[in-house]
Design a protein around this motif. Structure first.
Motif, PDB file in Angstrom:
ATOM      1  N   GLU A  62       0.950  -1.054  -0.116  1.00 55.64           N
ATOM      2  CA  GLU A  62      -0.083   0.050  -0.047  1.00 55.64           C
ATOM      3  C   GLU A  62       0.816   1.445  -0.049  1.00 55.64           C
ATOM      4  O   GLU A  62       0.636   2.263  -1.031  1.00 55.64           O
ATOM      5  CB  GLU A  62      -0.836  -0.047   1.181  1.00 55.64           C
ATOM      6  CG  GLU A  62      -1.808   1.097   1.177  1.00 55.64           C
ATOM      7  CD  GLU A  62      -2.590   1.170   2.608  1.00 55.64           C
ATOM      8  OE1 GLU A  62      -2.006   1.024   3.800  1.00 55.64           O
ATOM      9  OE2 GLU A  62      -3.780   1.455   2.632  1.00 55.64           O
ATOM     10  N   GLN A  81      -4.906   1.135  -1.639  1.00 59.23           N
ATOM     11  CA  GLN A  81      -5.844   0.304  -1.077  1.00 59.23           C
ATOM     12  C   GLN A  81      -6.122  -0.825  -2.212  1.00 59.23           C
ATOM     13  O   GLN A  81      -6.149  -1.920  -1.897  1.00 59.23           O
ATOM     14  CB  GLN A  81      -7.282   0.861  -0.643  1.00 59.23           C
ATOM     15  CG  GLN A  81      -6.963   1.762   0.598  1.00 59.23           C
ATOM     16  CD  GLN A  81      -8.217   2.712   1.006  1.00 59.23           C
ATOM     17  OE1 GLN A  81      -8.734   3.199  -0.055  1.00 59.23           O
ATOM     18  NE2 GLN A  81      -8.809   2.865   2.247  1.00 59.23           N
ATOM     19  N   SER A  95      -4.138 -19.594  -0.675  1.00 64.47           N
ATOM     20  CA  SER A  95      -4.698 -20.376   0.634  1.00 64.47           C
ATOM     21  C   SER A  95      -5.146 -21.891  -0.124  1.00 64.47           C
ATOM     22  O   SER A  95      -5.004 -22.827   0.791  1.00 64.47           O
ATOM     23  CB  SER A  95      -5.638 -19.691   1.281  1.00 64.47           C
ATOM     24  OG  SER A  95      -5.184 -18.318   1.642  1.00 64.47           O
TER      25      SER A  95
ATOM     26  N   ALA B  72      -7.940 -18.242   3.913  1.00 64.11           N
ATOM     27  CA  ALA B  72      -8.647 -17.715   2.658  1.00 64.11           C
ATOM     28  C   ALA B  72      -9.447 -16.929   3.149  1.00 64.11           C
ATOM     29  O   ALA B  72      -9.744 -15.878   2.462  1.00 64.11           O
ATOM     30  CB  ALA B  72      -9.132 -18.820   1.699  1.00 64.11           C
ATOM     31  N   TYR B  74      -9.765 -15.041   5.739  1.00 64.05           N
ATOM     32  CA  TYR B  74      -8.901 -14.037   6.217  1.00 64.05           C
ATOM     33  C   TYR B  74      -8.562 -13.159   4.901  1.00 64.05           C
ATOM     34  O   TYR B  74      -8.953 -11.797   5.058  1.00 64.05           O
ATOM     35  CB  TYR B  74      -7.680 -14.416   7.026  1.00 64.05           C
ATOM     36  CG  TYR B  74      -6.757 -13.252   7.315  1.00 64.05           C
ATOM     37  CD1 TYR B  74      -6.962 -12.401   8.556  1.00 64.05           C
ATOM     38  CD2 TYR B  74      -5.666 -12.906   6.216  1.00 64.05           C
ATOM     39  CE1 TYR B  74      -5.881 -11.415   8.865  1.00 64.05           C
ATOM     40  CE2 TYR B  74      -4.901 -11.929   6.582  1.00 64.05           C
ATOM     41  CZ  TYR B  74      -5.030 -11.193   7.905  1.00 64.05           C
ATOM     42  OH  TYR B  74      -4.058 -10.110   7.968  1.00 64.05           O
ATOM     43  N   SER B  75      -8.047 -13.692   4.027  1.00 66.34           N
ATOM     44  CA  SER B  75      -7.842 -12.700   2.885  1.00 66.34           C
ATOM     45  C   SER B  75      -9.086 -12.261   2.282  1.00 66.34           C
ATOM     46  O   SER B  75      -8.946 -10.733   1.692  1.00 66.34           O
ATOM     47  CB  SER B  75      -7.105 -13.654   1.843  1.00 66.34           C
ATOM     48  OG  SER B  75      -5.981 -14.309   2.408  1.00 66.34           O
ATOM     49  N   VAL B  76      -9.991 -12.651   2.126  1.00 65.35           N
ATOM     50  CA  VAL B  76     -11.437 -12.206   1.526  1.00 65.35           C
ATOM     51  C   VAL B  76     -11.732 -11.171   2.422  1.00 65.35           C
ATOM     52  O   VAL B  76     -12.200  -9.944   1.756  1.00 65.35           O
ATOM     53  CB  VAL B  76     -12.557 -13.378   1.449  1.00 65.35           C
ATOM     54  CG1 VAL B  76     -13.874 -12.869   1.193  1.00 65.35           C
ATOM     55  CG2 VAL B  76     -11.996 -14.493   0.343  1.00 65.35           C
ATOM     56  N   VAL B  78     -10.004  -9.167   4.219  1.00 59.40           N
ATOM     57  CA  VAL B  78      -9.371  -7.912   4.201  1.00 59.40           C
ATOM     58  C   VAL B  78      -9.395  -7.150   2.876  1.00 59.40           C
ATOM     59  O   VAL B  78      -9.580  -6.140   2.933  1.00 59.40           O
ATOM     60  CB  VAL B  78      -7.805  -8.503   4.089  1.00 59.40           C
ATOM     61  CG1 VAL B  78      -6.756  -7.459   3.746  1.00 59.40           C
ATOM     62  CG2 VAL B  78      -7.282  -9.139   5.657  1.00 59.40           C
ATOM     63  N   CYS B  79      -9.803  -8.004   1.824  1.00 55.75           N
ATOM     64  CA  CYS B  79     -10.081  -7.533   0.631  1.00 55.75           C
ATOM     65  C   CYS B  79     -11.446  -6.429   0.611  1.00 55.75           C
ATOM     66  O   CYS B  79     -11.489  -5.609   0.214  1.00 55.75           O
ATOM     67  CB  CYS B  79     -10.530  -8.626  -0.597  1.00 55.75           C
ATOM     68  SG  CYS B  79     -10.061  -8.083  -2.129  1.00 55.75           S
ATOM     69  N   LEU B  82     -10.892  -3.467   2.467  1.00 56.44           N
ATOM     70  CA  LEU B  82      -9.790  -2.473   2.005  1.00 56.44           C
ATOM     71  C   LEU B  82     -10.971  -1.845   0.888  1.00 56.44           C
ATOM     72  O   LEU B  82     -10.794  -0.374   0.601  1.00 56.44           O
ATOM     73  CB  LEU B  82      -8.830  -3.045   1.199  1.00 56.44           C
ATOM     74  CG  LEU B  82      -7.642  -3.408   2.198  1.00 56.44           C
ATOM     75  CD1 LEU B  82      -6.619  -4.337   1.509  1.00 56.44           C
ATOM     76  CD2 LEU B  82      -6.716  -2.321   2.589  1.00 56.44           C
ATOM     77  N   MET B  83     -11.733  -2.603  -0.090  1.00 59.97           N
ATOM     78  CA  MET B  83     -12.498  -2.094  -1.134  1.00 59.97           C
ATOM     79  C   MET B  83     -13.745  -1.505  -0.676  1.00 59.97           C
ATOM     80  O   MET B  83     -14.244  -0.574  -1.467  1.00 59.97           O
ATOM     81  CB  MET B  83     -12.402  -3.276  -2.116  1.00 59.97           C
ATOM     82  CG  MET B  83     -11.239  -3.941  -2.846  1.00 59.97           C
ATOM     83  SD  MET B  83     -10.370  -2.267  -3.405  1.00 59.97           S
ATOM     84  CE  MET B  83     -11.375  -1.859  -4.707  1.00 59.97           C
ATOM     85  N   ARG B  86     -13.091   0.888   2.947  1.00 54.74           N
ATOM     86  CA  ARG B  86     -11.986   1.818   2.625  1.00 54.74           C
ATOM     87  C   ARG B  86     -11.042   2.065   3.709  1.00 54.74           C
ATOM     88  O   ARG B  86     -10.794   3.194   3.881  1.00 54.74           O
ATOM     89  CB  ARG B  86     -12.489   3.050   1.831  1.00 54.74           C
ATOM     90  CG  ARG B  86     -13.362   2.749   0.754  1.00 54.74           C
ATOM     91  CD  ARG B  86     -13.721   4.126   0.016  1.00 54.74           C
ATOM     92  NE  ARG B  86     -14.582   3.730  -1.201  1.00 54.74           N
ATOM     93  CZ  ARG B  86     -14.230   4.489  -2.169  1.00 54.74           C
ATOM     94  NH1 ARG B  86     -13.236   5.624  -2.482  1.00 54.74           N
ATOM     95  NH2 ARG B  86     -14.870   4.233  -3.402  1.00 54.74           N
ATOM     96  N   LEU B  87     -10.904   0.984   4.454  1.00 55.65           N
ATOM     97  CA  LEU B  87      -9.876   1.044   5.403  1.00 55.65           C
ATOM     98  C   LEU B  87      -8.581   0.984   4.790  1.00 55.65           C
ATOM     99  O   LEU B  87      -8.299   0.563   3.912  1.00 55.65           O
ATOM    100  CB  LEU B  87     -10.038  -0.058   6.502  1.00 55.65           C
ATOM    101  CG  LEU B  87     -11.371  -0.201   7.381  1.00 55.65           C
ATOM    102  CD1 LEU B  87     -11.241  -1.477   8.311  1.00 55.65           C
ATOM    103  CD2 LEU B  87     -11.433   1.070   8.289  1.00 55.65           C
ATOM    104  N   THR B  88      -7.425   1.449   5.546  1.00 59.97           N
ATOM    105  CA  THR B  88      -6.231   1.286   5.029  1.00 59.97           C
ATOM    106  C   THR B  88      -5.625  -0.044   5.495  1.00 59.97           C
ATOM    107  O   THR B  88      -6.376  -1.056   5.971  1.00 59.97           O
ATOM    108  CB  THR B  88      -5.184   2.545   5.703  1.00 59.97           C
ATOM    109  OG1 THR B  88      -5.308   2.543   7.194  1.00 59.97           O
ATOM    110  CG2 THR B  88      -5.518   3.731   4.982  1.00 59.97           C
ATOM    111  N   ALA B  89      -4.451  -0.639   4.776  1.00 59.32           N
ATOM    112  CA  ALA B  89      -3.939  -1.908   5.169  1.00 59.32           C
ATOM    113  C   ALA B  89      -3.712  -2.436   6.459  1.00 59.32           C
ATOM    114  O   ALA B  89      -4.027  -3.565   6.708  1.00 59.32           O
ATOM    115  CB  ALA B  89      -2.662  -2.207   4.073  1.00 59.32           C
ATOM    116  N   THR B  93      -6.139  -5.464   7.972  1.00 58.05           N
ATOM    117  CA  THR B  93      -5.407  -6.822   8.233  1.00 58.05           C
ATOM    118  C   THR B  93      -5.470  -7.113   9.727  1.00 58.05           C
ATOM    119  O   THR B  93      -5.299  -8.310  10.189  1.00 58.05           O
ATOM    120  CB  THR B  93      -3.695  -6.715   7.757  1.00 58.05           C
ATOM    121  OG1 THR B  93      -3.250  -5.649   8.351  1.00 58.05           O
ATOM    122  CG2 THR B  93      -3.737  -6.867   6.446  1.00 58.05           C
TER     123      THR B  93
END
Lengths: 160, 115
Positions: A62, A81, A95, B72, B74-76, B78-79, B82-83, B86-89, B93
């Motif tokens: 980022e 982002q 994963s 998996a 967790y990653s979804v 996070v995605c 973010l999108m 609109r949180l920052t990384a 995470t």
């Protein structure tokens, strides 16, 4: 876009960013060992897939993208982002490969430890790359079928 | 103590190697695959085999499947944080880590460890 390897991209990473990832990786591995020793193999095994360095990686991606955009005189917040979100989407596909890694290791480790590692890594690579490729193909076909798809979709943007 | 030093160095080196490879790869979604590389697992399972034998390593790899499914999810999460939110990384995470814990331990509670 084809998969490319660009060693020059390493210049964007600062030395302390490598240090952070080394330390987090080391701590995550120690934590997995501690959890296994204290609570048994079942709990320890969960921590083999701990997203330990993901927070560092996503934050670095980022900030790299934001810096690049700001250098060009734009507000890079959204771009940063989106880049981190793409990385997370890739990790979700990876994963699936990690599930394959663990399953193949479980089945083969009683036969030969070295062969189990080799087979498990191969399974991770094949399954992860296949998942990524399939998703990409599916997305391309979807976009061809529905040209009026949302223009705000992150998938349609040009984050490299 | 020596064991934990070995774990720290081995884990740090393997994680860094995957991270450097990920930095060099394009496109970003492909490089993201390395975010789920078996870096911690390689070091830990190798040490487990040396210390406790193959049965222990097999038991760990069985529940690693639950951890990977949780990764998996967790990653979804996070995605989406973010999108959509609109949180920052960093906050995204950290917040999503609760999803990893819930999914991983729910799967362990539901299906148990290796027989």
């Amino acid at each position: 876009m084809l998969v490319k390897m660009s060693p020059s991209a390493l210049k964007r990473t600062r030395w302390y960013e490598y240090g952070i990832r080394f330390v987090l990786g080391g701590l995550a591995t120690m934590l997995a060992g501690v959890m296994g020793a204290r609570f048994g193999a079942a709990i320890g095994g969960l921590f083999l897939a701990l997203p330990a360095i993901f927070c560092a990686s996503a934050t670095l991606i980022e900030s790299h993208e934001r810096r690049a955009k700001e250098k060009a005189g734009f507000n890079g917040r959204r771009r940063g982002q989106e880049a981190a979100a793409l990385d997370a989407a890739g990790a979700a596909l990876g994963s699936i490969g990690l599930v394959a890694f663990a399953a193949v290791f479980y089945v083969t480790v009683s036969v030969s430890s070295a062969a189990a590692f080799a087979a498990a890594i191969l399974a991770w690579v094949v399954v992860s790359v296949s998942a990524w490729w399939s998703t990409r193909k599916f997305r391309t076909v979807s976009h061809h079928l529905s040209p009026a798809a949302s223009p705000r979709s992150a998938h349609r943007r040009s984050v490299p | 103590m020596t064991e934990y030093v070995v774990r720290f160095i081995a884990g740090g080196v393997i994680v860094s190697a995957f991270a450097i490879l990920g930095d060099m790869l394009r496109p970003k979604s492909f490089a993201g695959l390395l975010g789920a590389a078996p870096s911690v697992a390689l070091a830990t399972l190798a040490i487990a085999i040396v210390q406790h034998g193959t049965a222990y390593a097999a038991a760990e790899s069985w529940t690693m499947i639950y951890g990977a499914i949780a990764l998996a999810c967790y990653s979804v999460v996070v995605c989406h944080l973010l999108m959509r939110l609109r949180l920052t990384a960093l906050p995204a995470t950290i917040l999503a880590f609760s999803a990893w814990l819930v999914v991983a331990f729910a799967l362990l509670a539901s299906f148990g460890g290796a027989a």
